[in-house]
Design a protein around this motif. Structure first.
Motif, PDB file in Angstrom:
ATOM      1  N   VAL A   1     -35.019  -8.729  13.975  1.00 16.75           N
ATOM      2  CA  VAL A   1     -36.466  -8.932  13.879  1.00 16.75           C
ATOM      3  C   VAL A   1     -36.764 -10.288  13.246  1.00 16.75           C
ATOM      4  N   LEU A   2     -37.563 -11.090  13.941  1.00 13.24           N
ATOM      5  CA  LEU A   2     -38.115 -12.300  13.343  1.00 13.24           C
ATOM      6  C   LEU A   2     -39.506 -11.949  12.832  1.00 13.24           C
ATOM      7  N   ARG A   3     -39.696 -12.035  11.518  1.00 14.09           N
ATOM      8  CA  ARG A   3     -40.999 -11.679  10.960  1.00 14.09           C
ATOM      9  C   ARG A   3     -41.798 -12.938  10.688  1.00 14.09           C
ATOM     10  N   LEU A   4     -42.790 -13.196  11.521  1.00 11.58           N
ATOM     11  CA  LEU A   4     -43.659 -14.343  11.264  1.00 11.58           C
ATOM     12  C   LEU A   4     -44.556 -14.007  10.085  1.00 11.58           C
ATOM     13  N   PRO A   5     -44.756 -14.951   9.172  1.00 11.05           N
ATOM     14  CA  PRO A   5     -45.515 -14.648   7.955  1.00 11.05           C
ATOM     15  C   PRO A   5     -46.999 -14.416   8.216  1.00 11.05           C
ATOM     16  N   PHE A   6     -47.509 -14.904   9.326  1.00 12.61           N
ATOM     17  CA  PHE A   6     -48.902 -14.621   9.692  1.00 12.61           C
ATOM     18  C   PHE A   6     -49.000 -14.662  11.210  1.00 12.61           C
ATOM     19  N   ASN A   7     -50.118 -14.231  11.730  1.00 16.59           N
ATOM     20  CA  ASN A   7     -50.271 -14.104  13.177  1.00 16.59           C
ATOM     21  C   ASN A   7     -50.388 -15.472  13.843  1.00 16.59           C
ATOM     22  N   LEU A   8     -49.463 -15.757  14.755  1.00 15.07           N
ATOM     23  CA  LEU A   8     -49.507 -17.051  15.440  1.00 15.07           C
ATOM     24  C   LEU A   8     -50.110 -16.933  16.826  1.00 15.07           C
ATOM     25  N   GLY A   9     -50.269 -15.735  17.328  1.00 13.12           N
ATOM     26  CA  GLY A   9     -50.665 -15.580  18.722  1.00 13.12           C
ATOM     27  C   GLY A   9     -49.418 -15.523  19.586  1.00 13.12           C
ATOM     28  N   ILE A  10     -49.612 -15.056  20.834  1.00 14.55           N
ATOM     29  CA  ILE A  10     -48.464 -14.769  21.695  1.00 14.55           C
ATOM     30  C   ILE A  10     -47.617 -16.004  21.947  1.00 14.55           C
ATOM     31  N   GLY A  11     -48.252 -17.166  22.090  1.00 17.25           N
ATOM     32  CA  GLY A  11     -47.494 -18.389  22.375  1.00 17.25           C
ATOM     33  C   GLY A  11     -46.528 -18.727  21.262  1.00 17.25           C
ATOM     34  N   GLY A  12     -47.032 -18.746  20.027  1.00 19.07           N
ATOM     35  CA  GLY A  12     -46.174 -19.074  18.888  1.00 19.07           C
ATOM     36  C   GLY A  12     -45.080 -18.043  18.679  1.00 19.07           C
ATOM     37  N   ALA A  13     -45.397 -16.782  18.935  1.00 22.88           N
ATOM     38  CA  ALA A  13     -44.412 -15.719  18.740  1.00 22.88           C
ATOM     39  C   ALA A  13     -43.266 -15.851  19.746  1.00 22.88           C
ATOM     40  N   VAL A  14     -43.630 -16.040  21.023  1.00 22.51           N
ATOM     41  CA  VAL A  14     -42.588 -16.149  22.039  1.00 22.51           C
ATOM     42  C   VAL A  14     -41.763 -17.417  21.810  1.00 22.51           C
ATOM     43  N   GLN A  15     -42.435 -18.490  21.361  1.00 20.43           N
ATOM     44  CA  GLN A  15     -41.688 -19.724  21.121  1.00 20.43           C
ATOM     45  C   GLN A  15     -40.638 -19.524  20.029  1.00 20.43           C
ATOM     46  N   ALA A  16     -40.970 -18.710  19.027  1.00 21.47           N
ATOM     47  CA  ALA A  16     -39.964 -18.402  17.997  1.00 21.47           C
ATOM     48  C   ALA A  16     -38.728 -17.788  18.650  1.00 21.47           C
ATOM     49  N   GLY A  17     -38.948 -16.941  19.660  1.00 24.40           N
ATOM     50  CA  GLY A  17     -37.833 -16.364  20.408  1.00 24.40           C
ATOM     51  C   GLY A  17     -37.028 -17.424  21.144  1.00 24.40           C
ATOM     52  N   PHE A  18     -37.718 -18.417  21.719  1.00 26.02           N
ATOM     53  CA  PHE A  18     -37.007 -19.500  22.406  1.00 26.02           C
ATOM     54  C   PHE A  18     -36.153 -20.300  21.423  1.00 26.02           C
ATOM     55  N   VAL A  19     -36.717 -20.590  20.234  1.00 22.95           N
ATOM     56  CA  VAL A  19     -35.962 -21.350  19.236  1.00 22.95           C
ATOM     57  C   VAL A  19     -34.720 -20.557  18.822  1.00 22.95           C
TER      58      VAL A  19
END
Lengths: 257, 159
Positions: free
Chosen positions: A61-79
């Motif tokens: 699980v990658l836990r983003l500290p705040f809501n980035l929206g779908i684009g930022g979330a999926v990009q975390a997956g790409f990174v």
């Protein structure tokens, strides 16, 4: 599946925002129907137990500290995929719309068509089984995007908002560096085109949402339309460098229609 | 007509000078980065200049075809406000982009840390594990003290 090479590594990225009700089932279904896939859930700043449920179901699980929206979330997956050296990344939505059993179909297609950098699962291909029905307003929007995109990228696009996509290393590298913000799917197709990466659609099944609320409520539909249209037309006039020289893409991106 | 009344001229001078001093004071207290202060200082200086130099304002008004000279002052001020707003929208966009990258990096690092903890068993063993084991990922976390940037230090030394 026979054509899945055992030595290639696959990552299923599950973006989830307050989807504790469904995300556990999605992960278990991926483990069951596509056992050679690693699963990473991107918890986009959820306020419910999404992250815990995902961890209990056996996902990283990658836990983003705040809501980035779908684009930022999926990009975390790409990174994540780029850093861990995955060969393929597929996005599987946390709401149960996508059928993990079709993941290997996507992989089989990209491996038998090595010139492709992305394979996109489409609900609206003539040969796809119709189980999914979006509200009429949203379907109209999707068809408008499909019409415009098909002209911009000069190939038929039937389902530009589908998130059920498989990316190879070149596409992972591109989108780890630069992925659109708010409603990324439509713009991402245009970006691929500008970077001379190739994509193709194949028909897939999709289900109605298993629970939770869509990130696009009916009230936001108009905003969604306008925003994506703006992104599309601005994107036409944007030059982007290729992710890395020597990957068979042109030095500078194309502009114009 | 067409000239600044003395009273409004005094108000304009006091207002512009006050703005200038306030901006300078904020820079001195490090409440405002020089990067953003420059554009404000420029605005305040131009407004002060036009408020003092009546002839200049009249000439400006004439150039733009503004019948009543004081309106030229409003015109200039409004133009500045627009430029500033656009400037800040750009700054906010950049900050949003940077905070997105930070959030993603943080999530990835936390996941890596939890992964290490799981592998080593106890949370207390993490630091030793990082020192001893070569990490699989190119960038290594250094648990040294000098890796921590003294972010709040400059402000703390002055007032």
């Amino acid at each position: 599946m026979t054509s899945v090479r055992p030595d290639s590594r696959h990552l299923a990225v599950v973006p989830a925002f307050n989807e504790a009700a469904t995300v556990g089932d999605v992960i278990r279904r991926i483990h069951r129907d596509a056992p050679e896939w690693d699963v990473v859930v991107v918890d986009d700043g959820s306020t419910d137990r999404t992250a815990e449920v995902a961890e209990e179901a056996g996902a990283r699980v990658l836990r983003l500290p705040f809501n980035l929206g779908i684009g930022g979330a999926v990009q975390a997956g790409f990174v994540f995929a780029r850093e861990q050296g995955y060969d393929y990344l597929a996005q599987v939505d946390g709401d149960g719309q996508h059928d993990p059993g079709e993941l290997d179909k996507l992989v089989a297609h990209i491996q038998t068509h090595p010139q492709l950098d992305m394979v996109c699962g489409s609900r609206f291909r003539a040969d796809s089984e119709h189980e999914y029905l979006a509200p009429i307003s949203r379907r109209t929007g999707i068809h408008i995007f499909a019409f415009l995109l098909s002209r911009f990228v000069r190939q038929p696009i039937t389902d530009p908002t589908s998130g059920f996509r498989l990316y190879n290393r070149d596409a992972i590298r591109l989108f780890a560096t630069d992925y659109p913000h708010d409603y990324p799917e439509v713009e991402a197709i245009l970006m691929l085109h500008h970077h001379r990466l190739r994509m193709e659609e194949i028909p897939v099944r999709m289900y109605a949402r298993g629970g939770g609320v869509s990130s696009i409520s009916s009230g936001k539909s108009a905003y969604y339309m306008v925003k994506v249209l703006l992104a599309l037309f601005v994107g036409l006039f944007r030059r982007r460098p290729v992710p890395e020289p020597g990957v068979g893409s042109a030095v500078s991106a194309e502009t114009g229609i | 007509m067409g000239q600044l009344d003395h009273r409004i001229q005094i108000v304009a001078i006091v207002g512009a000078a006050g703005l200038l001093l306030f901006v300078l004071e904020m820079v001195r207290r490090r409440r405002l980065l020089e990067r953003y202060a420059l554009i404000w200082l420029f605005c305040a200086s131009v407004l002060l200049g036009l408020a003092i130099w009546r002839d200049g304002l009249a000439r400006l008004a004439e150039t733009f075809g503004i019948a009543y000279a004081p309106n030229a002052l409003f015109f200039v001020a409004f133009a500045f406000v627009l430029v500033l707003l656009l400037h800040f929208s750009a700054a906010v966009s950049r900050l949003a982009d940077q905070s997105k990258v930070l959030a993603q990096r943080l999530a990835l690092l936390e996941e890596r840390l939890r992964d290490q903890e799981r592998r080593l068993g106890a949370p207390g063993a993490v630091r030793r594990g990082l020192d001893g084991e070569p990490l699989t990922i190119d960038e290594d976390i250094e648990p040294d003290d000098d890796a921590i940037e003294p972010v709040g230090a400059p402000r703390a030394t002055r007032r």
